[in-house]
Design an enzyme around this catalytic site. Structure first.
Site, short mmCIF file in Angstrom:
data_model
loop_
_atom_site.label_atom_id
_atom_site.label_comp_id
_atom_site.label_asym_id
_atom_site.label_seq_id
_atom_site.Cartn_x
_atom_site.Cartn_y
_atom_site.Cartn_z
CE LYS A 90 -4.20 -2.11 1.51
NZ LYS A 90 -3.81 -3.42 1.59
C1 LIG Z 1 -4.63 -4.41 1.17
C2 LIG Z 1 -3.67 -5.74 1.12
C3 LIG Z 1 -4.11 -6.83 0.23
C4 LIG Z 1 -5.24 -6.76 -0.64
O1 LIG Z 1 -5.17 -5.88 -1.58
P1 LIG Z 1 -6.24 -5.32 -2.40
O2 LIG Z 1 -6.02 -4.33 -3.25
O3 LIG Z 1 -7.43 -4.60 -1.64
O4 LIG Z 1 -6.76 -6.50 -3.43
C5 LIG Z 1 -3.42 -7.95 0.02
N1 LIG Z 1 -2.23 -8.02 1.17
C6 LIG Z 1 -1.74 -7.01 1.87
C7 LIG Z 1 -0.73 -7.39 2.85
C8 LIG Z 1 -2.77 -5.80 1.83
O5 LIG Z 1 -2.10 -5.11 2.65
#
Ligand SMILES: *Cc1c(COP(=O)(O)O)cnc(C)c1O
Length: 462
Positions: free
Chosen positions: A112
């Site tokens: 993220k």
């Molecule tokens: C947010 C997140 C996901 C999922 O990603 P999306 O874009 O919501 O599908 C998977 N793994 C981790 C570690 C995350 O923080």
């Protein structure tokens, strides 16, 4: 460059308004009106370039006149300067034909950061130019909140408040939210569950008097600016493995469908992606939908991969919009049915979805077993989310097409599950080794809208 709503009733907006507003006024999500194209020559020219330069070339056409060329490049460079790896999104090999894109070298150790760091820079630049200020409020089960606080800390035009469920995030996640010292960031431990945090956030957005008074803004995963930033590492990974002269497949640990939708955008831009594999945990609404056409909500079963514990997957609406021939009225109808428990994807739309997406799931037992085996035979310590990706990817390998699985978080962010499976407690990277010694700063709050709104107003001195 214009953006249109998936529900067809909100006005088309430019990039800057799309980013600053987040959700469209008709409840829909913004998508580009047309997808900019990169030719094979354009893609070939990316070979060997630094991540930031690829990011600039891939994203530039989407941004339009929101930023001039030099400004946009500076924002990108600032965004990724805090990453702990020169390649930003390095590839490692797991097995013949199977690679892992490590997306966890950002400041909060999850993918993220790629989107949030850039969004922080773009918000600050756009708001300063407008002489404006906003209050960002977010709800988090862990990763989004820490990434947002890290991205917005110390910026002048933004205050950021993150609501997390008291006692229900991991210690690393909590400390990443509570140890930054800048006055514009505020961690709030709410007495309740993640759903309560999300519900209070929604209440604030629906309370227009408050919303306007504090100039409320959101950076949740449906923000188009976040999706766009995630398109870039599909390009860097594929190009490193021979694209555009070789097709590449991707497997993506998926929750809200933001990351994998970014892969779909890369494909639509002209990157020769063979398969996009959706990997889910036991909360497998997406896998069930792609298998059967039924998108039916269930209760969330908490797992060792909490960032993928979802009941509905908000960005899936964007994929449905294309699968239904960009018919906003049809999407609005499906979303109404969803409020009553679910909907059935039409046969034509399901066939369209399956042209781009395939899927698989991993149970809790399979996830732990994958962490154990990857450590023993692939030389890689995986976080539970990434392990789900690798497990599902192994069922979609094709000797003719390299597979890239996205590693979405660093194992040290989820040390308990990793230790249970591997016997190793993964240490934090050197640069944040003192996380457990830094003083914490957090406000405990009741699950009460008025109390929360008062607290926010006092903090921003209205
Ligand atoms: C947010 C997140 C996901 C999922 O990603 P999306 O874009 O919501 O599908 C998977 N793994 C981790 C570690 C995350 O923080």
């Amino acid at each position: 460059m214009k953006y249109v709503s998936t529900r067809g009733q909100a006005p088309a907006l430019g990039f800057e308004e799309t980013m600053l507003s987040g959700l469209a006024r008709d409840g829909g999500l913004y998508v580009p009106e047309t997808i900019p194209q990169m030719s094979h020559a354009d893609i070939r020219a990316l070979h060997g370039l630094p991540y930031e330069e690829v990011a600039y070339r891939v994203m530039r056409p989407f941004v339009g006149d929101a930023f001039d060329d030099a400004t946009f490049m500076r924002l990108i460079e600032n965004a990724y300067a805090s990453f702990g790896h020169a390649a930003r999104a390095p590839l490692v090999q797991l097995a013949p034909g199977h690679f892992l894109a490590e997306l966890f070298h950002g400041p909060t150790l999850a993918f993220k950061d790629f989107a949030m760091q850039l969004i922080g820079q773009m918000f600050e630049e756009a708001l300063k130019r407008r002489g404006d200020r906003v209050t960002i409020v977010g709800a988090t089960s862990g990763d989004t909140g820490s990434a947002a606080i890290e991205a917005f800390r110390g910026l002048d035009a933004v205050d950021v408040f993150i609501l997390y469920p008291h006692g229900r995030v991991s210690e690393v996640q909590r400390r990443q939210m509570t140890t930054p010292t800048e006055a514009n960031v505020h961690a709030i431990a709410l007495d309740g569950h993640f759903d309560d945090c999300q519900a209070r956030l929604k209440d604030m957005f629906n309370h227009f008097e408050f919303r306007d008074a504090v100039r409320l803004a959101g950076v949740n995963s449906i923000n188009w600016g976040r999706v766009l930033a995630q398109v870039v590492y599909f390009f860097t990974s594929a190009v490193a493995l021979g694209a555009p002269d070789r097709r590449v497949s991707f497997t993506v640990p998926t929750g809200n469908f933001g990351d994998i939708f970014a892969g779909y955008i890369a494909k639509r831009m002209g990157l020769p992606i063979d398969k996009l594999v959706v990997a889910t945990n036991q909360n497998d609404i997406l896998h069930r939908c792609l298998s059967t056409g039924d998108y039916l909500t269930d209760s969330v079963a908490p797992s060792i991969s909490p960032s993928m514990d979802i009941q509905v997957s908000s960005n899936f609406e964007r994929a449905l919009f294309d699968a239904y021939g960009r018919d906003g009225a049809a999407i609005a109808q499906l979303m109404d049915e969803l409020k009553a428990g679910g909907f059935h994807v039409s046969q034509g739309a399901l066939e369209k979805l399956r042209e781009d997406f395939t899927s698989g799931r991993a149970s809790e037992v399979e996830t732990l077993a994958m962490i154990t085996r990857a450590h023993a035979t692939m030389g890689e310590l995986l976080c539970p989310h990434s392990a789900i990706g690798v497990h599902v990817a192994e069922r979609h390998l094709d000797p003719a097409v390299p597979m890239v699985t996205l590693a979405t978080a660093h194992p040290a962010k989820f040390p308990d599950a990793v230790e249970q499976a591997s016997g190793l407690r993964p240490p934090l990277p050197e640069r944040m080794a003192d996380l457990f010694d830094r003083p914490e700063r957090v406000t405990r709050a009741a699950n009460d809208l008025t109390e929360l709104e008062t607290l926010i107003k006092e903090r921003i001195a209205l």
